[in-house]
Design an enzyme around this catalytic site. Structure first.
Site, PDB file in Angstrom:
ATOM      1  N   GLU A 122      35.622  82.347 153.081  1.00 20.55           N
ATOM      2  CA  GLU A 122      34.280  81.868 153.409  1.00 20.55           C
ATOM      3  C   GLU A 122      33.201  82.625 152.633  1.00 20.55           C
ATOM      4  OE1 GLU A 122      34.749  80.089 157.846  1.00 20.55           O
ATOM      5  OE2 GLU A 122      35.487  82.120 157.554  1.00 20.55           O
ATOM      6  N   GLU A 142      42.998  80.449 160.356  1.00 18.00           N
ATOM      7  CA  GLU A 142      42.485  80.586 161.723  1.00 18.00           C
ATOM      8  C   GLU A 142      43.272  79.778 162.749  1.00 18.00           C
ATOM      9  OE1 GLU A 142      38.994  81.786 159.145  1.00 18.00           O
ATOM     10  OE2 GLU A 142      40.669  80.389 159.043  1.00 18.00           O
TER      11      GLU A 142
END
Length: 268
Positions: A122, A142
């Protein structure tokens, strides 16, 4: 190209004692920002967030700096947010990790060695250009912990990768090789292992050879076209992530991670 072994200018976040988790050095008009917490796989914590924020503020505020490079050093980029401490509170100018919500004007290049996972990817997605070693890996794992990417990865990944590939990373949690990432457009330049920073410095020189105000104006228009207003999608992302954090599966995912065992999902 020789890179100083010792930073000529280092950033120590206010209130952070001990080893510096983020260091910087100047290379002409480029500031190299390095995440330096290798013992913890460069996991993002509050000190790193403060360090990145301070370094990025320096980039924006110093007229002598025209470009920046974000790297994790010669062995890894980042394994993502520290599951014990979290990445810290949003900073005033940069938001999460000092960068995720930042409104930038100057070019930012990611130099990736080893793995960039979760919050590490990210951070890469916040950059304008990406240089990666051939053996680097990118992933959003995740879902393997009962969560979803909450630093913008859930919606930004499909802006740089084809839809089905982005969905593959989000749904499987598996990672992507740098060579495939280069073919698909996420990576601009591939280097041999250990050469990502040198490749990023060479790319920064190409950028800095041009009129800096023109580069900033062109990239500013391009960024706005890609993401004219992220307010609504951020609200939806934050709400979905908050819902997941209240599930039994999330607790199981974290427990399984620290116990080094496969999780047992219950879909509740």
């Amino acid at each position: 190209m020789t890179i100083p072994a010792t930073p000529v200018d280092s950033a120590r976040p206010t209130g952070v004692d001990g080893p510096q988790p983020v260091t910087t050095h100047r290379h002409g008009r480029t500031l190299v920002i390095r995440i330096d917490r290798e013992a913890k796989r460069n996991a993002l914590n509050p000190a790193i967030a403060a360090g990145i924020d301070q370094a990025m503020n320096e980039v924006e505020d110093d007229p002598e700096l025209w470009c920046a490079i974000l790297t994790g050093g010669p062995r890894m980029f980042s394994a993502g947010a520290d599951l014990r401490t979290g990445a810290g509170e949003p900073t005033e100018r940069g938001g999460l990790v000092g960068l995720i919500h930042r409104q930038r004007t100057k070019p930012l290049i990611a130099a990736v060695e080893g793995f960039a996972l979760g919050g590490g990817v990210e951070l890469v997605l916040c950059c304008d250009l990406v240089v990666a070693a051939r053996d680097a890996r990118f992933g959003l794992p995740e879902v393997k912990r009962g969560l979803m990417p909450d630093f913008g990865g859930a919606f930004r990944i499909s802006r740089v990768l084809p839809r089905n590939v982005a969905f593959e990373l989000l749904a499987t949690g598996d990672d992507l090789s740098a060579e495939r990432a280069e073919r698909l457009g996420l990576v601009n330049v591939l280097t041999e292992p250990g050469g990502a920073l040198e490749g990023a410095l060479a790319l920064a020189e190409r950028v800095n050879a041009n009129a800096p105000l023109a580069v900033r104006a062109a990239l500013g228009i391009a960024r706005h076209e890609i993401a004219p207003d992220e307010t609504e999608i951020w609200a939806r992302s934050d709400a979905a992530h908050a819902d997941l954090m209240g599930t039994a599966d999330f607790r199981e995912g974290i427990d399984a991670f620290f116990a080094r065992r496969p999780p047992v999902w219950k879909a509740r």
